[in-house]
Enzyme design. Structure first.
Site, short mmCIF file in Angstrom:
data_model
loop_
_atom_site.label_atom_id
_atom_site.label_comp_id
_atom_site.label_asym_id
_atom_site.label_seq_id
_atom_site.Cartn_x
_atom_site.Cartn_y
_atom_site.Cartn_z
N MET A 127 73.53 -22.47 51.21
CA MET A 127 72.13 -22.65 51.31
C MET A 127 71.17 -21.56 50.91
O MET A 127 70.41 -20.77 51.43
CB MET A 127 71.69 -23.03 52.82
CG MET A 127 72.21 -24.23 53.29
SD MET A 127 71.92 -24.71 55.15
CE MET A 127 72.60 -23.11 56.08
N THR A 128 71.36 -21.51 49.38
CA THR A 128 70.50 -20.46 48.64
C THR A 128 69.20 -20.94 48.40
O THR A 128 68.71 -21.23 47.40
CB THR A 128 71.37 -20.30 47.04
OG1 THR A 128 71.93 -21.70 46.71
CG2 THR A 128 72.61 -19.24 47.40
N TYR A 129 68.53 -20.71 49.48
CA TYR A 129 67.08 -21.13 49.31
C TYR A 129 66.51 -20.55 50.72
O TYR A 129 67.19 -20.00 51.58
CB TYR A 129 66.64 -22.61 49.33
CG TYR A 129 67.50 -23.49 50.00
CD1 TYR A 129 67.22 -23.77 51.42
CD2 TYR A 129 68.45 -24.37 49.30
CE1 TYR A 129 68.25 -24.64 51.93
CE2 TYR A 129 69.48 -25.25 50.04
CZ TYR A 129 69.13 -25.38 51.34
OH TYR A 129 70.28 -26.48 51.96
N GLU A 130 65.14 -20.72 50.80
CA GLU A 130 64.28 -20.06 51.88
C GLU A 130 64.13 -18.69 52.07
O GLU A 130 63.96 -18.21 53.21
CB GLU A 130 64.96 -20.63 53.47
CG GLU A 130 64.88 -22.14 53.59
CD GLU A 130 63.35 -22.48 53.97
OE1 GLU A 130 63.00 -22.43 55.10
OE2 GLU A 130 62.73 -23.10 53.07
N TRP B 168 68.16 -29.58 48.81
CA TRP B 168 67.42 -29.77 50.14
C TRP B 168 66.08 -30.05 49.84
O TRP B 168 65.35 -28.96 48.97
CB TRP B 168 67.56 -28.73 51.13
CG TRP B 168 66.66 -28.71 52.37
CD1 TRP B 168 65.50 -28.50 52.48
CD2 TRP B 168 67.10 -29.72 53.41
NE1 TRP B 168 64.91 -28.80 53.65
CE2 TRP B 168 66.18 -29.69 54.33
CE3 TRP B 168 68.18 -30.25 53.91
CZ2 TRP B 168 65.90 -30.21 55.74
CZ3 TRP B 168 68.19 -30.94 55.12
CH2 TRP B 168 67.18 -31.06 55.82
N ASN C 288 65.68 -30.07 70.56
CA ASN C 288 64.24 -29.60 70.78
C ASN C 288 63.74 -29.02 69.70
O ASN C 288 62.95 -27.85 69.80
CB ASN C 288 64.39 -28.86 72.13
CG ASN C 288 64.98 -29.62 73.49
OD1 ASN C 288 64.60 -30.56 73.67
ND2 ASN C 288 65.37 -28.82 74.23
N GLU D 199 74.15 -24.05 62.77
CA GLU D 199 73.14 -22.90 62.37
C GLU D 199 73.33 -22.05 63.60
O GLU D 199 73.09 -22.52 64.56
CB GLU D 199 72.09 -23.25 61.58
CG GLU D 199 72.37 -23.62 60.15
CD GLU D 199 70.94 -24.14 59.49
OE1 GLU D 199 70.00 -23.19 59.55
OE2 GLU D 199 70.92 -24.86 58.68
N TYR D 200 73.00 -20.68 63.49
CA TYR D 200 72.48 -19.82 64.55
C TYR D 200 73.57 -19.82 65.75
O TYR D 200 73.29 -19.79 66.92
CB TYR D 200 71.21 -20.03 65.31
CG TYR D 200 70.01 -19.77 64.22
CD1 TYR D 200 69.48 -18.51 64.20
CD2 TYR D 200 69.63 -20.80 63.47
CE1 TYR D 200 68.30 -18.08 63.23
CE2 TYR D 200 68.61 -20.45 62.50
CZ TYR D 200 68.02 -19.12 62.45
OH TYR D 200 67.12 -18.95 61.65
#
Length: 468
Positions: free
Chosen positions: A322-325, A447, A217, A259-260
Protein backbone atom coordinates in the site's frame (compact mmCIF):
# COMPACT_ATOMS: atom_id res chain seq x y z
CA UNK A 1 0.41 8.79 -26.33
CA UNK A 2 1.99 12.05 -25.24
CA UNK A 3 1.46 14.28 -22.24
CA UNK A 4 1.00 18.02 -22.79
CA UNK A 5 1.22 20.48 -19.93
CA UNK A 6 -0.91 23.57 -20.55
CA UNK A 7 1.03 26.84 -20.72
CA UNK A 8 -0.24 30.37 -20.18
CA UNK A 9 -2.27 31.63 -23.14
CA UNK A 10 -2.85 28.22 -24.73
CA UNK A 11 -6.23 27.09 -26.01
CA UNK A 12 -7.50 23.62 -26.71
CA UNK A 13 -7.82 24.48 -30.39
CA UNK A 14 -4.20 25.64 -30.49
CA UNK A 15 -3.03 22.46 -28.75
CA UNK A 16 -4.95 20.34 -31.25
CA UNK A 17 -3.25 22.22 -34.10
CA UNK A 18 0.16 21.77 -32.49
CA UNK A 19 -0.26 18.00 -32.42
CA UNK A 20 -2.27 17.84 -35.67
CA UNK A 21 -5.10 16.00 -33.97
CA UNK A 22 -8.87 16.66 -34.01
CA UNK A 23 -9.90 18.68 -30.98
CA UNK A 24 -12.73 16.28 -30.12
CA UNK A 25 -10.17 13.50 -29.55
CA UNK A 26 -8.50 15.56 -26.82
CA UNK A 27 -11.87 16.51 -25.32
CA UNK A 28 -13.12 12.93 -25.21
CA UNK A 29 -10.00 11.21 -23.87
CA UNK A 30 -9.53 13.80 -21.10
CA UNK A 31 -13.26 14.09 -20.32
CA UNK A 32 -13.11 17.88 -20.63
CA UNK A 33 -16.49 19.34 -19.66
CA UNK A 34 -15.82 22.88 -20.90
CA UNK A 35 -13.34 23.11 -23.81
CA UNK A 36 -13.03 26.87 -23.28
CA UNK A 37 -11.49 26.46 -19.81
CA UNK A 38 -7.95 25.19 -19.35
CA UNK A 39 -5.74 25.49 -16.28
CA UNK A 40 -2.10 26.55 -16.44
CA UNK A 41 -0.09 23.46 -15.49
CA UNK A 42 -2.91 21.04 -16.34
CA UNK A 43 -1.66 17.75 -17.84
CA UNK A 44 -3.52 16.53 -20.92
CA UNK A 45 -3.23 13.15 -22.61
CA UNK A 46 -2.69 13.51 -26.36
CA UNK A 47 -3.24 10.31 -28.37
CA UNK A 48 -0.79 9.35 -31.11
CA UNK A 49 -3.02 8.87 -34.15
CA UNK A 50 -0.50 6.51 -35.75
CA UNK A 51 -0.70 4.12 -32.78
CA UNK A 52 -3.93 4.91 -30.92
CA UNK A 53 -7.57 5.65 -31.56
CA UNK A 54 -10.11 7.40 -29.33
CA UNK A 55 -13.53 5.79 -29.58
CA UNK A 56 -16.19 8.14 -30.94
CA UNK A 57 -19.93 8.06 -30.13
CA UNK A 58 -21.58 5.35 -32.22
CA UNK A 59 -18.36 3.46 -32.99
CA UNK A 60 -18.37 -0.33 -33.15
CA UNK A 61 -15.27 -2.47 -32.75
CA UNK A 62 -15.92 -4.01 -36.18
CA UNK A 63 -15.91 -0.65 -37.95
CA UNK A 64 -12.77 0.52 -36.14
CA UNK A 65 -10.95 -2.71 -37.03
CA UNK A 66 -12.00 -2.39 -40.67
CA UNK A 67 -10.79 1.22 -40.80
CA UNK A 68 -7.28 0.20 -39.73
CA UNK A 69 -7.06 -3.02 -41.71
CA UNK A 70 -6.94 -5.36 -38.72
CA UNK A 71 -9.24 -8.07 -37.47
CA UNK A 72 -11.64 -7.57 -34.60
CA UNK A 73 -9.78 -10.32 -32.79
CA UNK A 74 -6.44 -8.51 -33.17
CA UNK A 75 -7.90 -5.20 -31.99
CA UNK A 76 -9.66 -6.82 -29.03
CA UNK A 77 -6.55 -8.74 -27.98
CA UNK A 78 -4.38 -5.61 -28.12
CA UNK A 79 -6.79 -3.89 -25.72
CA UNK A 80 -7.85 -6.73 -23.42
CA UNK A 81 -11.45 -6.50 -24.64
CA UNK A 82 -13.31 -9.68 -23.74
CA UNK A 83 -16.72 -8.43 -24.85
CA UNK A 84 -16.72 -6.32 -28.07
CA UNK A 85 -19.98 -4.67 -27.04
CA UNK A 86 -18.33 -3.17 -23.94
CA UNK A 87 -16.59 -0.20 -25.54
CA UNK A 88 -17.32 3.42 -24.68
CA UNK A 89 -16.85 6.81 -26.30
CA UNK A 90 -13.71 8.50 -25.00
CA UNK A 91 -11.82 5.28 -24.35
CA UNK A 92 -8.44 4.91 -26.07
CA UNK A 93 -7.65 1.83 -28.14
CA UNK A 94 -4.06 0.84 -28.82
CA UNK A 95 -3.76 -0.24 -32.45
CA UNK A 96 -2.18 -3.69 -32.92
CA UNK A 97 0.24 -2.29 -35.51
CA UNK A 98 1.61 1.07 -36.58
CA UNK A 99 3.22 2.01 -39.92
CA UNK A 100 6.94 2.47 -40.59
CA UNK A 101 8.30 3.85 -43.84
CA UNK A 102 11.52 2.07 -44.74
CA UNK A 103 14.53 4.38 -45.07
CA UNK A 104 17.54 3.92 -47.30
CA UNK A 105 19.92 1.33 -45.87
CA UNK A 106 17.45 -0.15 -43.36
CA UNK A 107 16.91 -3.88 -43.00
CA UNK A 108 14.17 -5.74 -41.17
CA UNK A 109 16.74 -6.65 -38.53
CA UNK A 110 17.74 -3.01 -37.95
CA UNK A 111 14.09 -1.92 -37.88
CA UNK A 112 13.21 -4.60 -35.36
CA UNK A 113 16.22 -3.60 -33.25
CA UNK A 114 15.29 0.10 -33.33
CA UNK A 115 11.81 -0.65 -31.97
CA UNK A 116 13.07 -3.23 -29.47
CA UNK A 117 10.97 -6.09 -30.84
CA UNK A 118 11.97 -9.64 -31.86
CA UNK A 119 12.64 -10.09 -35.58
CA UNK A 120 10.28 -13.07 -35.63
CA UNK A 121 7.37 -10.89 -34.50
CA UNK A 122 8.18 -8.26 -37.10
CA UNK A 123 8.30 -10.93 -39.83
CA UNK A 124 4.96 -12.26 -38.70
CA UNK A 125 3.41 -8.78 -38.75
CA UNK A 126 4.77 -7.83 -42.18
CA UNK A 127 4.07 -11.19 -43.89
CA UNK A 128 7.23 -10.61 -45.95
CA UNK A 129 8.39 -13.95 -47.36
CA UNK A 130 11.90 -12.77 -48.20
CA UNK A 131 13.33 -10.43 -45.53
CA UNK A 132 15.99 -9.17 -47.92
CA UNK A 133 13.41 -7.83 -50.36
CA UNK A 134 12.47 -4.56 -48.72
CA UNK A 135 13.08 -1.15 -50.24
CA UNK A 136 13.23 2.51 -49.28
CA UNK A 137 9.79 4.11 -49.24
CA UNK A 138 7.99 0.85 -48.50
CA UNK A 139 5.47 0.98 -45.62
CA UNK A 140 5.53 -1.99 -43.26
CA UNK A 141 3.53 -2.83 -40.15
CA UNK A 142 5.24 -2.72 -36.77
CA UNK A 143 3.58 -4.72 -33.95
CA UNK A 144 2.66 -2.48 -31.02
CA UNK A 145 4.35 -4.46 -28.24
CA UNK A 146 4.12 -3.52 -24.54
CA UNK A 147 5.12 -5.35 -21.37
CA UNK A 148 2.32 -7.16 -19.54
CA UNK A 149 1.31 -6.72 -15.90
CA UNK A 150 -1.53 -7.66 -13.59
CA UNK A 151 -3.84 -4.99 -12.17
CA UNK A 152 -5.95 -5.16 -9.03
CA UNK A 153 -8.61 -2.54 -8.35
CA UNK A 154 -10.42 -2.14 -5.03
CA UNK A 155 -14.12 -1.32 -5.26
CA UNK A 156 -16.24 0.14 -2.47
CA UNK A 157 -19.34 1.25 -4.38
CA UNK A 158 -21.80 -1.48 -5.31
CA UNK A 159 -24.75 0.52 -6.59
CA UNK A 160 -25.66 0.96 -10.27
CA UNK A 161 -22.99 3.66 -10.69
CA UNK A 162 -20.38 1.24 -9.35
CA UNK A 163 -21.56 -1.47 -11.71
CA UNK A 164 -21.41 0.86 -14.70
CA UNK A 165 -17.88 1.96 -13.74
CA UNK A 166 -16.68 -1.64 -13.67
CA UNK A 167 -18.34 -2.33 -17.02
CA UNK A 168 -16.61 0.72 -18.50
CA UNK A 169 -13.16 0.23 -16.97
CA UNK A 170 -13.04 -3.53 -16.49
CA UNK A 171 -10.77 -4.23 -19.46
CA UNK A 172 -8.03 -2.51 -17.44
CA UNK A 173 -8.22 -5.01 -14.54
CA UNK A 174 -6.99 -8.51 -13.82
CA UNK A 175 -8.70 -8.61 -10.42
CA UNK A 176 -11.49 -6.65 -8.77
CA UNK A 177 -11.32 -6.73 -4.97
CA UNK A 178 -14.68 -5.94 -3.38
CA UNK A 179 -14.07 -4.03 -0.16
CA UNK A 180 -14.98 -5.33 2.31
CA UNK A 181 -15.96 -8.51 4.13
CA UNK A 182 -15.29 -7.84 7.80
CA UNK A 183 -14.61 -10.75 10.12
CA UNK A 184 -16.58 -11.25 13.32
CA UNK A 185 -15.32 -12.68 16.58
CA UNK A 186 -17.14 -15.98 15.98
CA UNK A 187 -15.55 -16.47 12.55
CA UNK A 188 -18.54 -15.28 10.55
CA UNK A 189 -18.42 -12.53 7.92
CA UNK A 190 -20.40 -9.36 7.36
CA UNK A 191 -22.60 -9.30 4.26
CA UNK A 192 -21.88 -7.30 1.14
CA UNK A 193 -24.32 -6.80 -1.73
CA UNK A 194 -21.62 -6.83 -4.39
CA UNK A 195 -22.96 -9.45 -6.81
CA UNK A 196 -24.00 -7.04 -9.64
CA UNK A 197 -20.56 -5.44 -9.61
CA UNK A 198 -18.80 -8.82 -9.55
CA UNK A 199 -20.97 -9.95 -12.47
CA UNK A 200 -19.89 -6.83 -14.37
CA UNK A 201 -16.27 -7.70 -13.63
CA UNK A 202 -16.65 -11.20 -15.05
CA UNK A 203 -18.10 -9.77 -18.29
CA UNK A 204 -14.71 -8.10 -18.75
CA UNK A 205 -12.72 -11.23 -17.94
CA UNK A 206 -11.85 -9.89 -14.48
CA UNK A 207 -11.41 -12.30 -11.55
CA UNK A 208 -13.35 -11.09 -8.49
CA UNK A 209 -11.59 -11.24 -5.13
CA UNK A 210 -13.25 -10.82 -1.74
CA UNK A 211 -11.38 -8.46 0.59
CA UNK A 212 -11.22 -9.79 4.15
CA UNK A 213 -10.62 -7.21 6.90
CA UNK A 214 -10.56 -6.72 10.67
CA UNK A 215 -12.72 -3.60 10.32
CA UNK A 216 -15.27 -2.82 13.01
CA UNK A 217 -17.04 0.38 14.08
CA UNK A 218 -15.46 2.46 11.31
CA UNK A 219 -11.85 1.44 12.00
CA UNK A 220 -9.40 -1.44 11.82
CA UNK A 221 -9.64 -3.23 15.16
CA UNK A 222 -6.53 -4.79 16.72
CA UNK A 223 -8.50 -6.78 19.30
CA UNK A 224 -10.74 -8.30 16.65
CA UNK A 225 -7.69 -9.46 14.68
CA UNK A 226 -6.17 -10.90 17.88
CA UNK A 227 -9.32 -12.89 18.63
CA UNK A 228 -9.13 -14.58 15.24
CA UNK A 229 -5.38 -15.01 15.04
CA UNK A 230 -5.08 -16.57 18.51
CA UNK A 231 -7.74 -19.24 18.01
CA UNK A 232 -7.32 -22.19 15.65
CA UNK A 233 -10.96 -23.22 16.06
CA UNK A 234 -12.29 -19.77 15.14
CA UNK A 235 -9.96 -19.76 12.14
CA UNK A 236 -11.43 -23.08 10.98
CA UNK A 237 -14.90 -21.57 11.15
CA UNK A 238 -13.74 -18.44 9.36
CA UNK A 239 -12.05 -20.40 6.57
CA UNK A 240 -15.18 -22.48 6.04
CA UNK A 241 -17.27 -19.31 5.81
CA UNK A 242 -14.78 -17.72 3.40
CA UNK A 243 -14.90 -20.76 1.10
CA UNK A 244 -18.69 -20.72 1.12
CA UNK A 245 -18.75 -16.99 0.33
CA UNK A 246 -16.28 -17.44 -2.53
CA UNK A 247 -18.49 -20.17 -3.98
CA UNK A 248 -21.67 -18.15 -3.55
CA UNK A 249 -20.13 -15.09 -5.23
CA UNK A 250 -18.25 -17.15 -7.86
CA UNK A 251 -15.08 -15.32 -6.93
CA UNK A 252 -11.50 -16.25 -7.71
CA UNK A 253 -10.11 -15.95 -4.19
CA UNK A 254 -9.48 -13.49 -1.40
CA UNK A 255 -7.37 -10.47 -0.55
CA UNK A 256 -6.59 -10.26 3.17
CA UNK A 257 -6.22 -6.72 4.50
CA UNK A 258 -5.62 -7.02 8.24
CA UNK A 259 -4.30 -3.72 9.57
CA UNK A 260 -3.12 -2.54 13.01
CA UNK A 261 -2.42 -6.13 14.04
CA UNK A 262 -0.65 -6.35 17.40
CA UNK A 263 3.10 -6.92 16.96
CA UNK A 264 2.90 -10.01 19.18
CA UNK A 265 0.50 -11.56 16.63
CA UNK A 266 3.05 -11.43 13.79
CA UNK A 267 3.69 -15.21 13.79
CA UNK A 268 0.01 -15.92 14.43
CA UNK A 269 -0.81 -13.90 11.31
CA UNK A 270 1.75 -15.84 9.26
CA UNK A 271 0.32 -19.14 10.52
CA UNK A 272 -3.20 -17.96 9.63
CA UNK A 273 -2.08 -17.18 6.08
CA UNK A 274 -0.60 -20.66 5.76
CA UNK A 275 -3.90 -22.20 6.87
CA UNK A 276 -5.76 -20.09 4.34
CA UNK A 277 -3.46 -21.14 1.51
CA UNK A 278 -3.59 -24.82 2.54
CA UNK A 279 -7.40 -24.66 2.42
CA UNK A 280 -7.96 -22.48 -0.65
CA UNK A 281 -5.21 -23.54 -3.06
CA UNK A 282 -6.48 -27.12 -3.48
CA UNK A 283 -9.83 -25.60 -4.52
CA UNK A 284 -8.13 -23.40 -7.14
CA UNK A 285 -8.57 -20.12 -5.25
CA UNK A 286 -6.01 -17.32 -4.93
CA UNK A 287 -4.85 -15.89 -1.62
CA UNK A 288 -3.26 -12.42 -1.54
CA UNK A 289 -2.57 -9.81 1.10
CA UNK A 290 -2.30 -6.04 1.45
CA UNK A 291 0.60 -4.78 3.57
CA UNK A 292 1.69 -1.46 5.02
CA UNK A 293 4.51 0.41 3.23
CA UNK A 294 7.61 -0.63 5.18
CA UNK A 295 11.20 0.45 4.53
CA UNK A 296 12.88 -2.08 6.84
CA UNK A 297 12.15 -5.37 8.57
CA UNK A 298 12.37 -3.83 12.04
CA UNK A 299 10.24 -0.74 11.33
CA UNK A 300 8.40 0.20 14.51
CA UNK A 301 4.71 0.95 14.88
CA UNK A 302 1.55 -1.11 15.15
CA UNK A 303 0.77 -0.48 11.48
CA UNK A 304 4.01 -2.19 10.41
CA UNK A 305 5.40 -4.73 12.83
CA UNK A 306 3.00 -7.64 12.27
CA UNK A 307 3.33 -7.39 8.47
CA UNK A 308 6.13 -9.85 7.73
CA UNK A 309 7.14 -9.12 4.13
CA UNK A 310 9.33 -12.21 3.81
CA UNK A 311 6.65 -14.56 5.13
CA UNK A 312 3.87 -13.03 3.02
CA UNK A 313 6.06 -13.29 -0.05
CA UNK A 314 6.67 -16.97 0.60
CA UNK A 315 3.11 -17.91 1.55
CA UNK A 316 0.60 -16.04 -0.64
CA UNK A 317 0.14 -15.65 -4.40
CA UNK A 318 0.80 -11.90 -4.47
CA UNK A 319 1.15 -8.95 -2.13
CA UNK A 320 -0.36 -5.48 -2.62
CA UNK A 321 2.07 -3.02 -1.04
CA UNK A 322 0.00 0.00 0.00
CA UNK A 323 2.39 2.66 -1.29
CA UNK A 324 0.10 5.61 -0.64
CA UNK A 325 -1.26 7.75 2.20
CA UNK A 326 1.86 9.74 2.97
CA UNK A 327 -0.45 12.70 2.50
CA UNK A 328 -3.14 11.26 4.76
CA UNK A 329 -6.34 13.06 5.69
CA UNK A 330 -5.30 13.86 9.27
CA UNK A 331 -1.74 14.89 8.45
CA UNK A 332 0.04 17.84 6.89
CA UNK A 333 -0.40 18.63 3.18
CA UNK A 334 1.78 16.30 1.14
CA UNK A 335 1.73 14.19 -1.99
CA UNK A 336 -0.41 11.07 -1.51
CA UNK A 337 2.25 8.82 -3.03
CA UNK A 338 5.54 10.75 -3.40
CA UNK A 339 7.68 8.69 -5.74
CA UNK A 340 10.85 9.10 -3.70
CA UNK A 341 9.09 7.55 -0.69
CA UNK A 342 7.48 4.85 -2.82
CA UNK A 343 10.91 3.85 -4.10
CA UNK A 344 12.26 3.52 -0.55
CA UNK A 345 9.51 1.00 0.17
CA UNK A 346 10.17 -0.92 -3.05
CA UNK A 347 13.91 -0.96 -2.38
CA UNK A 348 13.17 -2.88 0.80
CA UNK A 349 10.26 -4.94 -0.56
CA UNK A 350 12.28 -6.54 -3.37
CA UNK A 351 14.80 -7.84 -0.81
CA UNK A 352 12.06 -9.83 0.95
CA UNK A 353 9.41 -10.57 -1.70
CA UNK A 354 10.03 -11.86 -5.21
CA UNK A 355 9.35 -9.12 -7.72
CA UNK A 356 6.78 -11.20 -9.58
CA UNK A 357 4.63 -11.21 -6.41
CA UNK A 358 4.68 -7.45 -5.73
CA UNK A 359 1.75 -5.24 -6.72
CA UNK A 360 2.61 -1.56 -6.21
CA UNK A 361 -0.23 0.43 -4.69
CA UNK A 362 -1.42 3.47 -6.65
CA UNK A 363 -3.92 6.09 -5.41
CA UNK A 364 -6.70 7.27 -7.70
CA UNK A 365 -7.46 10.31 -5.53
CA UNK A 366 -6.09 13.52 -4.07
CA UNK A 367 -6.71 15.69 -1.02
CA UNK A 368 -7.65 19.28 -0.27
CA UNK A 369 -6.22 20.70 2.97
CA UNK A 370 -7.02 23.98 4.67
CA UNK A 371 -3.82 25.91 5.40
CA UNK A 372 -2.08 26.92 7.55
CA UNK A 373 -2.60 23.32 8.63
CA UNK A 374 -3.67 22.74 12.22
CA UNK A 375 -3.34 19.52 14.23
CA UNK A 376 -6.69 17.75 14.51
CA UNK A 377 -8.07 19.02 11.19
CA UNK A 378 -8.81 16.69 8.28
CA UNK A 379 -8.39 17.13 4.54
CA UNK A 380 -11.21 16.52 2.09
CA UNK A 381 -10.68 13.73 -0.43
CA UNK A 382 -11.03 14.83 -4.07
CA UNK A 383 -10.74 13.01 -7.38
CA UNK A 384 -8.04 14.08 -9.86
CA UNK A 385 -10.78 15.44 -12.12
CA UNK A 386 -12.30 17.44 -9.26
CA UNK A 387 -8.87 18.81 -8.36
CA UNK A 388 -8.46 20.32 -11.84
CA UNK A 389 -12.00 21.71 -11.63
CA UNK A 390 -11.12 23.37 -8.31
CA UNK A 391 -8.03 24.96 -9.86
CA UNK A 392 -10.14 26.26 -12.75
CA UNK A 393 -12.86 27.57 -10.45
CA UNK A 394 -10.46 29.58 -8.29
CA UNK A 395 -8.01 30.63 -10.98
CA UNK A 396 -5.08 28.63 -9.56
CA UNK A 397 -2.08 27.44 -11.55
CA UNK A 398 -1.04 23.82 -11.10
CA UNK A 399 2.57 23.29 -10.08
CA UNK A 400 4.60 20.07 -10.19
CA UNK A 401 7.00 18.83 -7.54
CA UNK A 402 9.85 17.00 -9.26
CA UNK A 403 11.07 15.24 -6.12
CA UNK A 404 7.65 13.80 -5.33
CA UNK A 405 6.59 13.60 -9.00
CA UNK A 406 3.23 15.01 -7.99
CA UNK A 407 1.08 18.00 -8.99
CA UNK A 408 -0.26 20.48 -6.43
CA UNK A 409 -1.75 23.97 -6.19
CA UNK A 410 -3.07 26.49 -3.70
CA UNK A 411 -6.24 28.53 -3.84
CA UNK A 412 -8.34 30.87 -1.68
CA UNK A 413 -12.05 30.10 -1.36
CA UNK A 414 -15.03 32.47 -0.98
CA UNK A 415 -14.50 32.75 2.78
CA UNK A 416 -10.84 33.78 2.30
CA UNK A 417 -9.68 30.38 3.54
CA UNK A 418 -6.47 29.22 1.85
CA UNK A 419 -6.23 25.62 0.62
CA UNK A 420 -3.49 23.31 -0.64
CA UNK A 421 -4.36 20.42 -2.97
CA UNK A 422 -2.21 17.40 -3.89
CA UNK A 423 -3.45 14.91 -6.45
CA UNK A 424 -2.42 12.63 -9.35
CA UNK A 425 -2.22 13.51 -13.03
CA UNK A 426 -0.90 11.98 -16.25
CA UNK A 427 2.69 12.94 -15.38
CA UNK A 428 2.65 11.48 -11.88
CA UNK A 429 0.98 8.27 -13.02
CA UNK A 430 3.47 7.88 -15.88
CA UNK A 431 6.28 8.18 -13.32
CA UNK A 432 4.68 5.37 -11.31
CA UNK A 433 4.36 3.11 -14.34
CA UNK A 434 8.01 3.74 -15.21
CA UNK A 435 8.84 2.66 -11.65
CA UNK A 436 6.88 -0.58 -12.11
CA UNK A 437 8.91 -1.31 -15.25
CA UNK A 438 12.21 -0.40 -13.61
CA UNK A 439 11.61 -2.70 -10.63
CA UNK A 440 10.14 -5.50 -12.74
CA UNK A 441 7.04 -5.83 -10.57
CA UNK A 442 4.04 -8.12 -11.05
CA UNK A 443 1.76 -5.12 -11.42
CA UNK A 444 -0.24 -2.44 -9.63
CA UNK A 445 -3.13 -2.20 -7.19
CA UNK A 446 -5.51 0.79 -7.31
CA UNK A 447 -7.15 2.36 -4.29
CA UNK A 448 -9.94 3.07 -5.08
CA UNK A 449 -12.59 3.05 -7.83
CA UNK A 450 -15.26 5.73 -7.72
CA UNK A 451 -12.80 8.62 -8.10
CA UNK A 452 -12.80 9.96 -11.70
CA UNK A 453 -9.28 10.02 -13.16
CA UNK A 454 -9.76 9.91 -16.94
CA UNK A 455 -6.09 10.32 -17.84
CA UNK A 456 -5.00 7.22 -15.93
CA UNK A 457 -6.58 4.67 -18.24
CA UNK A 458 -5.01 5.74 -21.58
CA UNK A 459 -1.64 6.13 -19.84
CA UNK A 460 -2.01 2.60 -18.45
CA UNK A 461 -2.98 1.17 -21.83
CA UNK A 462 -0.12 2.89 -23.64
CA UNK A 463 2.39 1.41 -21.17
CA UNK A 464 1.12 -2.11 -20.58
CA UNK A 465 -0.92 -5.05 -21.74
CA UNK A 466 -3.17 -6.13 -18.87
CA UNK A 467 -3.13 -9.83 -18.12
CA UNK A 468 -6.50 -11.50 -17.79
Amino acid sequence: MRIHVVQRGESLWGISQQYNIPINQIILINEIDNPDILVIGQALVIPDLMREYVIQPGDKLESIASRYGVTVRELAAANQIMNPSLIYAGQMLVLPYFPHVVRQGESLWSIASSYGIPLTQLLQATSILNPSLIYAGQTIRIPNIRPSIEVNAYATEFDEAGRQEVLRLGRNFTYLSSFMYSIREDGSLTELQDKPVLDAARLNGVAPLLTLTNFRNSEFNSDLAATILRSASIQETLIANVIQEIRDKKAGGINIDFEYVYPEDRENYNAFLRRMVESLHPLGYLVSTAVAPKTSADQKGILYEAHDYKAHGEIVDFVVVMTYEWGWAGGRPWAIAPINEVRKVLDYAVTEIHRDKIMMGIPLYGRDWKIPWQQGTFARTVSPKEAVQLAARYGASIQYNQTYQSPFFRYVDESDQEHEVWFEDARSIQAKYETVKEYGLRGVGYWVLGSPFPQNWPVLQSNFIIQK
